[in-house]
Design a protein around this motif. Structure first.
Motif, PDB file in Angstrom:
ATOM      1  N   VAL A  84       1.198  -1.349   0.436  1.00 25.31           N
ATOM      2  CA  VAL A  84      -0.165  -0.228  -0.018  1.00 25.31           C
ATOM      3  C   VAL A  84       1.201   1.105   0.307  1.00 25.31           C
ATOM      4  CG1 VAL A  84      -1.968  -1.633   1.397  1.00 25.31           C
ATOM      5  CG2 VAL A  84      -0.450   0.217   2.799  1.00 25.31           C
ATOM      6  N   VAL A  85       0.186   2.550  -0.370  1.00 31.25           N
ATOM      7  CA  VAL A  85       0.346   3.903  -0.685  1.00 31.25           C
ATOM      8  C   VAL A  85       0.005   4.546   0.083  1.00 31.25           C
ATOM      9  CG1 VAL A  85       0.358   4.488  -2.777  1.00 31.25           C
ATOM     10  CG2 VAL A  85       2.501   5.368  -2.134  1.00 31.25           C
ATOM     11  N   VAL A  86       0.610   5.958   1.127  1.00 36.65           N
ATOM     12  CA  VAL A  86      -0.237   7.139   1.491  1.00 36.65           C
ATOM     13  C   VAL A  86       0.423   8.079   0.443  1.00 36.65           C
ATOM     14  CG1 VAL A  86      -0.563   8.464   3.127  1.00 36.65           C
ATOM     15  CG2 VAL A  86      -0.629   6.341   3.436  1.00 36.65           C
TER      16      VAL A  86
ATOM     17  N   VAL B 283      -6.096  -8.074   4.776  1.00 37.64           N
ATOM     18  CA  VAL B 283      -4.886  -8.551   4.407  1.00 37.64           C
ATOM     19  C   VAL B 283      -4.054  -8.100   5.727  1.00 37.64           C
ATOM     20  CG1 VAL B 283      -5.352  -7.845   2.019  1.00 37.64           C
ATOM     21  CG2 VAL B 283      -5.269  -5.938   3.229  1.00 37.64           C
ATOM     22  N   ASN B 284      -2.573  -8.393   5.021  1.00 37.60           N
ATOM     23  CA  ASN B 284      -1.502  -7.828   6.000  1.00 37.60           C
ATOM     24  C   ASN B 284      -0.596  -6.007   4.641  1.00 37.60           C
ATOM     25  OD1 ASN B 284      -1.411  -9.837   7.777  1.00 37.60           O
ATOM     26  ND2 ASN B 284      -0.905 -11.041   6.702  1.00 37.60           N
ATOM     27  N   PRO B 285      -1.173  -5.259   5.237  1.00 41.98           N
ATOM     28  CA  PRO B 285      -0.629  -4.137   4.096  1.00 41.98           C
ATOM     29  C   PRO B 285       1.051  -4.059   4.727  1.00 41.98           C
ATOM     30  CG  PRO B 285      -2.175  -3.399   6.152  1.00 41.98           C
ATOM     31  CD  PRO B 285      -2.268  -4.247   6.555  1.00 41.98           C
ATOM     32  N   LYS B 286       1.539  -3.579   3.407  1.00 41.60           N
ATOM     33  CA  LYS B 286       3.223  -3.432   3.961  1.00 41.60           C
ATOM     34  C   LYS B 286       3.148  -1.903   2.821  1.00 41.60           C
ATOM     35  CE  LYS B 286       7.726  -5.129   2.248  1.00 41.60           C
ATOM     36  NZ  LYS B 286       8.382  -5.346   1.141  1.00 41.60           N
ATOM     37  N   LEU B 287       3.236  -1.304   3.579  1.00 41.56           N
ATOM     38  CA  LEU B 287       4.068   0.125   3.530  1.00 41.56           C
ATOM     39  C   LEU B 287       4.731   1.001   2.451  1.00 41.56           C
ATOM     40  CD1 LEU B 287       2.678   3.086   3.528  1.00 41.56           C
ATOM     41  CD2 LEU B 287       3.701   3.481   5.237  1.00 41.56           C
ATOM     42  N   GLU B 288       4.514   1.432   1.639  1.00 41.64           N
ATOM     43  CA  GLU B 288       5.620   1.374   0.649  1.00 41.64           C
ATOM     44  C   GLU B 288       5.496   3.396   0.683  1.00 41.64           C
ATOM     45  OE1 GLU B 288       6.770   0.931  -3.999  1.00 41.64           O
ATOM     46  OE2 GLU B 288       6.681  -1.232  -3.348  1.00 41.64           O
ATOM     47  N   LYS B 289       6.696   3.651   0.635  1.00 45.29           N
ATOM     48  CA  LYS B 289       6.743   5.663   0.373  1.00 45.29           C
ATOM     49  C   LYS B 289       6.080   5.663  -1.098  1.00 45.29           C
ATOM     50  CE  LYS B 289      10.842   6.469   3.931  1.00 45.29           C
ATOM     51  NZ  LYS B 289      12.260   6.637   3.556  1.00 45.29           N
ATOM     52  N   ALA B 290       5.712   6.864  -0.933  1.00 44.43           N
ATOM     53  CA  ALA B 290       5.004   7.401  -2.113  1.00 44.43           C
ATOM     54  C   ALA B 290       6.458   8.368  -3.088  1.00 44.43           C
ATOM     55  CB  ALA B 290       3.835   8.209  -2.198  1.00 44.43           C
ATOM     56  N   SER B 291       5.730   8.267  -3.943  1.00 45.46           N
ATOM     57  CA  SER B 291       7.649   8.840  -5.011  1.00 45.46           C
ATOM     58  C   SER B 291       7.660  10.355  -4.858  1.00 45.46           C
ATOM     59  CB  SER B 291       6.944   8.392  -6.851  1.00 45.46           C
ATOM     60  OG  SER B 291       5.954   9.376  -6.821  1.00 45.46           O
ATOM     61  N   GLY B 292       8.667  10.303  -4.100  1.00 47.66           N
ATOM     62  CA  GLY B 292       8.964  11.741  -4.030  1.00 47.66           C
ATOM     63  C   GLY B 292       9.073  12.006  -3.020  1.00 47.66           C
TER      64      GLY B 292
ATOM     65  N   GLY C 255      -5.980  12.063   0.098  1.00 44.87           N
ATOM     66  CA  GLY C 255      -4.193  11.332   0.283  1.00 44.87           C
ATOM     67  C   GLY C 255      -3.786  11.266   1.624  1.00 44.87           C
ATOM     68  N   THR C 256      -4.808  11.087   2.989  1.00 44.81           N
ATOM     69  CA  THR C 256      -3.981  10.069   4.039  1.00 44.81           C
ATOM     70  C   THR C 256      -4.532   8.827   3.654  1.00 44.81           C
ATOM     71  OG1 THR C 256      -6.354  10.667   4.565  1.00 44.81           O
ATOM     72  CG2 THR C 256      -4.317  12.305   4.321  1.00 44.81           C
ATOM     73  N   GLU C 257      -5.134   8.073   2.837  1.00 42.33           N
ATOM     74  CA  GLU C 257      -5.777   6.692   2.837  1.00 42.33           C
ATOM     75  C   GLU C 257      -4.733   5.922   2.867  1.00 42.33           C
ATOM     76  OE1 GLU C 257      -9.182   9.404   1.159  1.00 42.33           O
ATOM     77  OE2 GLU C 257      -7.056   8.705   0.784  1.00 42.33           O
ATOM     78  N   ARG C 258      -4.869   4.327   2.975  1.00 42.80           N
ATOM     79  CA  ARG C 258      -3.495   3.553   2.477  1.00 42.80           C
ATOM     80  C   ARG C 258      -4.660   2.496   1.173  1.00 42.80           C
ATOM     81  NH1 ARG C 258      -2.747   0.117   7.754  1.00 42.80           N
ATOM     82  NH2 ARG C 258      -5.198   0.015   7.270  1.00 42.80           N
ATOM     83  N   VAL C 259      -3.515   2.817  -0.750  1.00 44.67           N
ATOM     84  CA  VAL C 259      -4.070   2.545  -1.394  1.00 44.67           C
ATOM     85  C   VAL C 259      -3.523   1.592  -1.595  1.00 44.67           C
ATOM     86  CG1 VAL C 259      -4.559   2.991  -3.722  1.00 44.67           C
ATOM     87  CG2 VAL C 259      -4.381   4.886  -1.508  1.00 44.67           C
TER      88      VAL C 259
END
Length: 396
Positions: free
Chosen positions: A71-73, A386-395, A368-372
Protein backbone atom coordinates in the motif's frame (compact mmCIF):
# COMPACT_ATOMS: atom_id res chain seq x y z
CA UNK A 1 9.34 -96.13 21.00
CA UNK A 2 6.22 -98.00 20.17
CA UNK A 3 3.35 -97.15 17.99
CA UNK A 4 1.17 -95.75 20.79
CA UNK A 5 3.89 -93.46 21.89
CA UNK A 6 4.26 -91.97 18.42
CA UNK A 7 0.53 -91.31 18.16
CA UNK A 8 0.51 -89.59 21.49
CA UNK A 9 3.48 -87.45 20.55
CA UNK A 10 2.00 -86.53 17.22
CA UNK A 11 -1.25 -85.63 18.86
CA UNK A 12 0.53 -83.45 21.39
CA UNK A 13 2.41 -81.64 18.61
CA UNK A 14 -0.83 -81.04 16.70
CA UNK A 15 -2.51 -79.54 19.71
CA UNK A 16 0.50 -77.36 20.36
CA UNK A 17 0.60 -76.16 16.75
CA UNK A 18 -3.09 -75.34 16.84
CA UNK A 19 -2.66 -73.33 20.02
CA UNK A 20 0.30 -71.41 18.59
CA UNK A 21 -1.66 -70.57 15.41
CA UNK A 22 -4.60 -69.37 17.44
CA UNK A 23 -2.33 -67.14 19.53
CA UNK A 24 -0.71 -65.62 16.45
CA UNK A 25 -4.09 -64.84 14.85
CA UNK A 26 -5.36 -63.26 18.00
CA UNK A 27 -2.25 -61.01 18.25
CA UNK A 28 -2.55 -59.85 14.63
CA UNK A 29 -6.18 -58.85 15.12
CA UNK A 30 -5.34 -56.91 18.26
CA UNK A 31 -2.59 -54.93 16.49
CA UNK A 32 -4.97 -54.07 13.65
CA UNK A 33 -7.51 -52.59 16.03
CA UNK A 34 -4.82 -50.67 17.82
CA UNK A 35 -3.68 -49.04 14.53
CA UNK A 36 -7.25 -48.12 13.57
CA UNK A 37 -7.85 -46.61 16.97
CA UNK A 38 -4.68 -44.56 16.76
CA UNK A 39 -5.60 -43.16 13.33
CA UNK A 40 -9.07 -42.24 14.54
CA UNK A 41 -7.63 -40.43 17.53
CA UNK A 42 -5.22 -38.49 15.30
CA UNK A 43 -8.03 -37.44 12.95
CA UNK A 44 -10.16 -36.31 15.87
CA UNK A 45 -7.24 -34.29 17.25
CA UNK A 46 -6.69 -32.54 13.86
CA UNK A 47 -10.39 -31.72 13.49
CA UNK A 48 -10.51 -30.33 17.00
CA UNK A 49 -7.42 -28.16 16.29
CA UNK A 50 -8.92 -26.77 13.11
CA UNK A 51 -12.20 -26.02 14.81
CA UNK A 52 -10.45 -24.27 17.67
CA UNK A 53 -8.16 -22.21 15.40
CA UNK A 54 -11.07 -21.41 13.04
CA UNK A 55 -13.13 -20.02 15.86
CA UNK A 56 -10.26 -17.92 17.18
CA UNK A 57 -9.10 -16.39 13.83
CA UNK A 58 -11.68 -13.58 13.55
CA UNK A 59 -11.03 -12.26 17.02
CA UNK A 60 -7.34 -12.89 17.30
CA UNK A 61 -4.38 -10.91 15.99
CA UNK A 62 -2.90 -13.79 14.00
CA UNK A 63 -3.20 -12.83 10.27
CA UNK A 64 -0.61 -15.23 8.95
CA UNK A 65 -3.15 -16.68 6.54
CA UNK A 66 -4.23 -13.27 5.12
CA UNK A 67 -2.55 -12.09 1.87
CA UNK A 68 0.13 -9.40 2.03
CA UNK A 69 -0.48 -6.36 -0.15
CA UNK A 70 1.67 -3.30 -0.83
CA UNK A 71 0.00 0.00 0.00
CA UNK A 72 0.99 3.64 -0.41
CA UNK A 73 -0.16 6.86 1.22
CA UNK A 74 -0.02 9.27 -1.76
CA UNK A 75 -0.43 12.59 0.04
CA UNK A 76 -1.17 15.69 -2.04
CA UNK A 77 1.25 17.09 -4.60
CA UNK A 78 1.37 20.27 -6.64
CA UNK A 79 1.24 18.97 -10.18
CA UNK A 80 1.80 20.77 -13.46
CA UNK A 81 -1.38 19.94 -15.32
CA UNK A 82 -0.91 18.81 -18.91
CA UNK A 83 -3.18 18.15 -21.85
CA UNK A 84 -2.14 15.70 -24.54
CA UNK A 85 -3.35 16.42 -28.05
CA UNK A 86 -2.58 15.63 -31.66
CA UNK A 87 -2.87 17.68 -34.80
CA UNK A 88 -1.42 18.79 -38.10
CA UNK A 89 1.46 21.19 -38.69
CA UNK A 90 0.74 24.16 -40.96
CA UNK A 91 2.12 27.56 -41.81
CA UNK A 92 0.96 30.08 -39.26
CA UNK A 93 0.43 32.73 -41.94
CA UNK A 94 0.27 31.08 -45.35
CA UNK A 95 0.25 33.46 -48.30
CA UNK A 96 -1.05 32.13 -51.64
CA UNK A 97 0.42 34.00 -54.63
CA UNK A 98 -1.12 34.05 -58.11
CA UNK A 99 -1.38 36.22 -61.23
CA UNK A 100 -2.34 39.81 -60.50
CA UNK A 101 -2.27 41.28 -64.01
CA UNK A 102 -3.63 40.13 -67.32
CA UNK A 103 -1.22 37.22 -67.47
CA UNK A 104 0.55 35.66 -70.43
CA UNK A 105 3.35 33.22 -71.16
CA UNK A 106 5.80 32.59 -68.31
CA UNK A 107 9.39 33.19 -69.40
CA UNK A 108 11.29 32.53 -66.15
CA UNK A 109 10.82 31.13 -62.63
CA UNK A 110 14.00 31.96 -60.68
CA UNK A 111 13.01 30.36 -57.32
CA UNK A 112 12.55 26.84 -55.96
CA UNK A 113 10.34 25.60 -53.15
CA UNK A 114 12.14 25.38 -49.85
CA UNK A 115 14.02 28.63 -50.50
CA UNK A 116 13.71 31.79 -48.47
CA UNK A 117 12.40 34.79 -50.40
CA UNK A 118 12.26 38.47 -49.50
CA UNK A 119 9.44 40.92 -49.91
CA UNK A 120 9.19 42.14 -53.51
CA UNK A 121 11.44 39.42 -54.93
CA UNK A 122 10.44 38.24 -58.41
CA UNK A 123 9.06 34.70 -58.31
CA UNK A 124 8.10 34.44 -62.00
CA UNK A 125 8.22 36.71 -65.08
CA UNK A 126 5.65 36.84 -67.90
CA UNK A 127 6.45 37.81 -71.47
CA UNK A 128 5.89 41.54 -72.01
CA UNK A 129 7.09 42.17 -75.59
CA UNK A 130 3.74 43.71 -76.66
CA UNK A 131 3.33 45.68 -73.47
CA UNK A 132 6.81 47.16 -73.82
CA UNK A 133 5.93 48.62 -77.24
CA UNK A 134 2.75 50.05 -75.84
CA UNK A 135 4.76 51.71 -73.09
CA UNK A 136 7.15 53.23 -75.63
CA UNK A 137 4.20 54.63 -77.58
CA UNK A 138 2.75 56.16 -74.46
CA UNK A 139 6.09 57.72 -73.62
CA UNK A 140 6.17 59.36 -77.04
CA UNK A 141 2.65 60.70 -76.52
CA UNK A 142 3.88 62.41 -73.38
CA UNK A 143 6.63 64.12 -75.32
CA UNK A 144 4.16 65.31 -77.99
CA UNK A 145 1.85 66.73 -75.33
CA UNK A 146 4.75 68.50 -73.67
CA UNK A 147 5.76 70.12 -77.01
CA UNK A 148 2.20 71.31 -77.60
CA UNK A 149 2.08 72.75 -74.12
CA UNK A 150 5.36 74.62 -74.64
CA UNK A 151 4.10 76.07 -77.95
CA UNK A 152 0.86 77.20 -76.34
CA UNK A 153 2.80 78.89 -73.56
CA UNK A 154 5.04 80.73 -76.06
CA UNK A 155 2.02 82.00 -78.05
CA UNK A 156 0.45 83.28 -74.85
CA UNK A 157 3.65 85.07 -73.81
CA UNK A 158 3.89 86.92 -77.17
CA UNK A 159 0.24 87.88 -77.01
CA UNK A 160 0.69 89.40 -73.59
CA UNK A 161 3.48 91.61 -74.93
CA UNK A 162 1.35 92.76 -77.88
CA UNK A 163 -1.78 93.41 -75.86
CA UNK A 164 0.01 96.22 -74.03
CA UNK A 165 0.56 97.92 -77.37
CA UNK A 166 -3.02 97.47 -78.44
CA UNK A 167 -2.39 95.02 -81.30
CA UNK A 168 -4.27 92.11 -79.72
CA UNK A 169 -7.56 92.24 -77.94
CA UNK A 170 -8.18 90.84 -74.49
CA UNK A 171 -10.43 88.18 -75.98
CA UNK A 172 -7.51 86.82 -78.01
CA UNK A 173 -5.44 86.61 -74.83
CA UNK A 174 -8.17 84.64 -73.09
CA UNK A 175 -8.35 82.21 -76.02
CA UNK A 176 -4.57 81.65 -76.00
CA UNK A 177 -4.64 81.15 -72.25
CA UNK A 178 -7.30 78.45 -72.60
CA UNK A 179 -5.25 76.79 -75.34
CA UNK A 180 -2.19 76.76 -73.05
CA UNK A 181 -4.17 75.24 -70.18
CA UNK A 182 -5.61 72.52 -72.41
CA UNK A 183 -2.14 71.63 -73.66
CA UNK A 184 -0.88 71.29 -70.11
CA UNK A 185 -3.84 69.00 -69.24
CA UNK A 186 -3.05 66.81 -72.24
CA UNK A 187 0.47 66.41 -70.87
CA UNK A 188 -0.94 65.13 -67.57
CA UNK A 189 -3.26 62.73 -69.38
CA UNK A 190 -0.40 61.35 -71.47
CA UNK A 191 1.76 60.91 -68.39
CA UNK A 192 -1.06 59.10 -66.52
CA UNK A 193 -1.57 56.73 -69.45
CA UNK A 194 2.15 56.04 -69.63
CA UNK A 195 2.35 55.37 -65.89
CA UNK A 196 -0.66 53.08 -66.12
CA UNK A 197 1.10 50.99 -68.76
CA UNK A 198 4.24 50.85 -66.62
CA UNK A 199 2.17 49.62 -63.67
CA UNK A 200 0.48 46.99 -65.82
CA UNK A 201 3.83 45.80 -67.06
CA UNK A 202 5.18 45.63 -63.53
CA UNK A 203 2.30 43.34 -62.58
CA UNK A 204 3.52 40.89 -65.18
CA UNK A 205 6.22 40.04 -62.62
CA UNK A 206 4.81 37.76 -59.92
CA UNK A 207 6.51 38.94 -56.71
CA UNK A 208 6.59 37.82 -53.07
CA UNK A 209 4.22 39.92 -50.93
CA UNK A 210 6.38 39.37 -47.82
CA UNK A 211 9.54 37.60 -46.72
CA UNK A 212 9.21 33.95 -45.83
CA UNK A 213 9.73 30.32 -46.76
CA UNK A 214 8.55 29.23 -50.20
CA UNK A 215 6.40 26.13 -49.63
CA UNK A 216 5.01 25.46 -53.11
CA UNK A 217 5.88 26.29 -56.72
CA UNK A 218 3.14 25.37 -59.20
CA UNK A 219 4.34 27.01 -62.42
CA UNK A 220 7.01 26.33 -65.04
CA UNK A 221 8.54 28.43 -67.87
CA UNK A 222 6.44 28.32 -71.05
CA UNK A 223 3.19 27.91 -69.16
CA UNK A 224 0.41 30.37 -70.02
CA UNK A 225 -1.17 31.81 -66.89
CA UNK A 226 -3.94 34.24 -66.13
CA UNK A 227 -6.40 35.25 -63.47
CA UNK A 228 -8.06 31.82 -63.52
CA UNK A 229 -4.79 29.91 -63.03
CA UNK A 230 -5.21 29.76 -59.28
CA UNK A 231 -2.38 29.72 -56.76
CA UNK A 232 1.08 29.52 -58.32
CA UNK A 233 3.16 29.89 -55.12
CA UNK A 234 2.60 29.41 -51.39
CA UNK A 235 4.75 31.23 -48.85
CA UNK A 236 4.94 30.78 -45.08
CA UNK A 237 5.29 34.34 -43.83
CA UNK A 238 8.47 34.62 -41.78
CA UNK A 239 8.82 30.84 -41.90
CA UNK A 240 6.56 30.60 -38.84
CA UNK A 241 4.68 27.35 -38.28
CA UNK A 242 1.86 26.22 -36.03
CA UNK A 243 0.25 23.04 -34.80
CA UNK A 244 -3.50 22.77 -35.21
CA UNK A 245 -3.95 20.75 -32.01
CA UNK A 246 -7.34 19.06 -31.67
CA UNK A 247 -8.46 19.16 -28.04
CA UNK A 248 -11.56 17.80 -26.32
CA UNK A 249 -14.15 20.41 -25.40
CA UNK A 250 -13.66 19.61 -21.70
CA UNK A 251 -9.95 20.43 -21.90
CA UNK A 252 -10.33 23.34 -24.30
CA UNK A 253 -11.79 25.58 -21.59
CA UNK A 254 -8.60 25.10 -19.56
CA UNK A 255 -6.44 26.67 -22.26
CA UNK A 256 -5.67 30.30 -22.92
CA UNK A 257 -3.28 32.15 -25.25
CA UNK A 258 0.27 32.18 -23.93
CA UNK A 259 0.43 28.73 -22.30
CA UNK A 260 3.49 26.66 -23.18
CA UNK A 261 3.43 23.48 -25.27
CA UNK A 262 5.90 20.82 -26.40
CA UNK A 263 5.40 19.56 -29.97
CA UNK A 264 6.85 16.27 -31.24
CA UNK A 265 6.41 15.60 -34.98
CA UNK A 266 6.09 12.00 -36.08
CA UNK A 267 9.45 10.56 -37.10
CA UNK A 268 11.45 13.31 -35.40
CA UNK A 269 13.12 12.74 -32.04
CA UNK A 270 13.38 16.45 -31.27
CA UNK A 271 10.61 18.19 -29.33
CA UNK A 272 9.94 21.83 -30.24
CA UNK A 273 8.75 24.42 -27.75
CA UNK A 274 5.90 26.72 -28.67
CA UNK A 275 2.93 28.43 -27.12
CA UNK A 276 -0.79 28.58 -27.72
CA UNK A 277 -1.53 31.80 -29.57
CA UNK A 278 -5.18 31.21 -30.35
CA UNK A 279 -8.02 28.99 -29.10
CA UNK A 280 -10.66 28.74 -31.80
CA UNK A 281 -14.14 29.65 -30.52
CA UNK A 282 -16.00 26.78 -32.21
CA UNK A 283 -16.39 23.04 -31.49
CA UNK A 284 -16.85 20.37 -34.15
CA UNK A 285 -20.40 19.10 -33.52
CA UNK A 286 -19.53 15.57 -34.64
CA UNK A 287 -16.14 14.92 -33.05
CA UNK A 288 -16.73 17.28 -30.07
CA UNK A 289 -13.20 18.59 -30.53
CA UNK A 290 -11.90 22.14 -30.73
CA UNK A 291 -8.62 23.53 -32.07
CA UNK A 292 -5.82 25.14 -30.12
CA UNK A 293 -3.26 26.78 -32.41
CA UNK A 294 0.29 26.41 -31.12
CA UNK A 295 2.79 28.90 -32.61
CA UNK A 296 6.23 27.50 -33.51
CA UNK A 297 9.40 29.09 -34.80
CA UNK A 298 10.87 27.77 -38.03
CA UNK A 299 12.78 24.50 -37.78
CA UNK A 300 13.71 22.02 -40.53
CA UNK A 301 11.84 19.23 -38.73
CA UNK A 302 8.55 21.13 -38.88
CA UNK A 303 6.93 20.32 -42.20
CA UNK A 304 3.48 21.64 -43.09
CA UNK A 305 0.97 18.83 -43.43
CA UNK A 306 2.85 16.57 -41.01
CA UNK A 307 1.29 14.91 -37.98
CA UNK A 308 2.51 15.77 -34.49
CA UNK A 309 1.75 15.23 -30.82
CA UNK A 310 1.58 18.06 -28.31
CA UNK A 311 1.81 18.28 -24.54
CA UNK A 312 0.18 21.54 -23.49
CA UNK A 313 0.60 23.03 -20.02
CA UNK A 314 -2.76 23.92 -18.48
CA UNK A 315 -1.82 25.30 -15.06
CA UNK A 316 -1.25 23.49 -11.76
CA UNK A 317 -3.42 21.34 -9.50
CA UNK A 318 -2.95 20.00 -5.97
CA UNK A 319 -4.06 16.38 -5.88
CA UNK A 320 -2.90 12.86 -4.97
CA UNK A 321 -0.75 11.17 -7.58
CA UNK A 322 -0.95 7.38 -7.97
CA UNK A 323 0.80 4.89 -10.25
CA UNK A 324 -1.36 3.48 -13.02
CA UNK A 325 -1.21 0.05 -11.36
CA UNK A 326 -3.33 1.37 -8.47
CA UNK A 327 -6.19 2.59 -10.69
CA UNK A 328 -8.80 -0.01 -11.62
CA UNK A 329 -11.92 0.37 -13.71
CA UNK A 330 -15.11 -1.47 -14.53
CA UNK A 331 -18.58 -0.66 -15.82
CA UNK A 332 -19.14 1.68 -12.86
CA UNK A 333 -16.03 3.74 -13.56
CA UNK A 334 -12.56 4.15 -12.07
CA UNK A 335 -11.85 3.05 -8.51
CA UNK A 336 -9.08 2.09 -6.10
CA UNK A 337 -8.88 -0.30 -3.16
CA UNK A 338 -7.97 1.25 0.17
CA UNK A 339 -7.17 -0.50 3.43
CA UNK A 340 -9.60 0.67 6.06
CA UNK A 341 -10.39 -0.23 9.65
CA UNK A 342 -9.15 -3.63 10.89
CA UNK A 343 -7.03 -3.92 7.72
CA UNK A 344 -10.03 -4.75 5.55
CA UNK A 345 -10.26 -3.92 1.85
CA UNK A 346 -12.63 -1.13 0.84
CA UNK A 347 -13.55 0.04 -2.64
CA UNK A 348 -13.38 3.79 -3.33
CA UNK A 349 -14.63 5.41 -6.54
CA UNK A 350 -12.29 8.08 -7.93
CA UNK A 351 -12.11 10.62 -10.73
CA UNK A 352 -8.81 10.72 -12.57
CA UNK A 353 -7.15 13.68 -14.23
CA UNK A 354 -4.28 13.84 -16.66
CA UNK A 355 -1.76 11.03 -17.05
CA UNK A 356 1.98 11.74 -17.02
CA UNK A 357 5.20 9.83 -16.57
CA UNK A 358 4.85 10.25 -12.79
CA UNK A 359 1.45 8.61 -12.63
CA UNK A 360 -2.23 9.50 -12.66
CA UNK A 361 -3.67 12.52 -10.87
CA UNK A 362 -6.75 11.72 -8.75
CA UNK A 363 -8.90 14.83 -8.77
CA UNK A 364 -11.83 13.43 -6.75
CA UNK A 365 -12.36 10.56 -4.32
CA UNK A 366 -9.15 10.70 -2.26
CA UNK A 367 -7.71 13.23 0.18
CA UNK A 368 -4.22 11.71 0.14
CA UNK A 369 -4.21 10.18 3.65
CA UNK A 370 -5.68 6.80 2.68
CA UNK A 371 -3.70 3.60 2.41
CA UNK A 372 -4.17 2.71 -1.25
CA UNK A 373 -3.42 -0.76 -2.63
CA UNK A 374 -0.54 -0.25 -5.03
CA UNK A 375 -0.62 -3.44 -7.07
CA UNK A 376 -2.68 -6.61 -7.64
CA UNK A 377 -5.93 -4.90 -6.64
CA UNK A 378 -7.77 -7.00 -9.19
CA UNK A 379 -7.18 -10.12 -7.06
CA UNK A 380 -8.79 -8.64 -3.94
CA UNK A 381 -12.38 -8.60 -2.80
CA UNK A 382 -14.12 -5.91 -0.83
CA UNK A 383 -14.20 -6.77 2.88
CA UNK A 384 -11.24 -9.14 2.68
CA UNK A 385 -8.66 -9.01 5.48
CA UNK A 386 -5.08 -8.35 4.37
CA UNK A 387 -1.63 -7.69 5.77
CA UNK A 388 -0.72 -4.19 4.44
CA UNK A 389 2.91 -3.43 3.67
CA UNK A 390 3.57 0.30 3.41
CA UNK A 391 5.68 1.62 0.55
CA UNK A 392 6.89 5.18 0.35
CA UNK A 393 5.18 7.38 -2.20
CA UNK A 394 7.32 8.68 -5.04
CA UNK A 395 9.10 11.88 -4.15
CA UNK A 396 9.28 11.24 -0.41
Amino acid sequence: MNYDTRITADADRGVTSSLEGYGQAEGSSRRKWLVIGGLAAAILAIVAFLLLTGNEAPVGDDRSQAPTVTVVVPGRTTIDAEINATGTIAARREMPVGVVGEGGRVVSVPVEQGQWVRAGQVLASIDRSVQSQQARSASAQVQVAQADAQLAQSNLDRALQLVERGFISKADVDRLTATRDAARARVEVARAQYNELLARNARLNIVAPASGLLLERNVEPGQVVGGASGTLFRIAKGGEMELMARVGEGDLVKLAPGVQAEVSPVGVETAYTGQVWQVEPTIDPQSRLGVARVALSYAPGLRPGGFAKATIKSGTVVAPMLPESAILSDSEGSYVYIIGKDDKVERRGVTTGFVSGSGVAVTQGLNGTERVVLRAGGFLNEGESVNPKLEKASGE
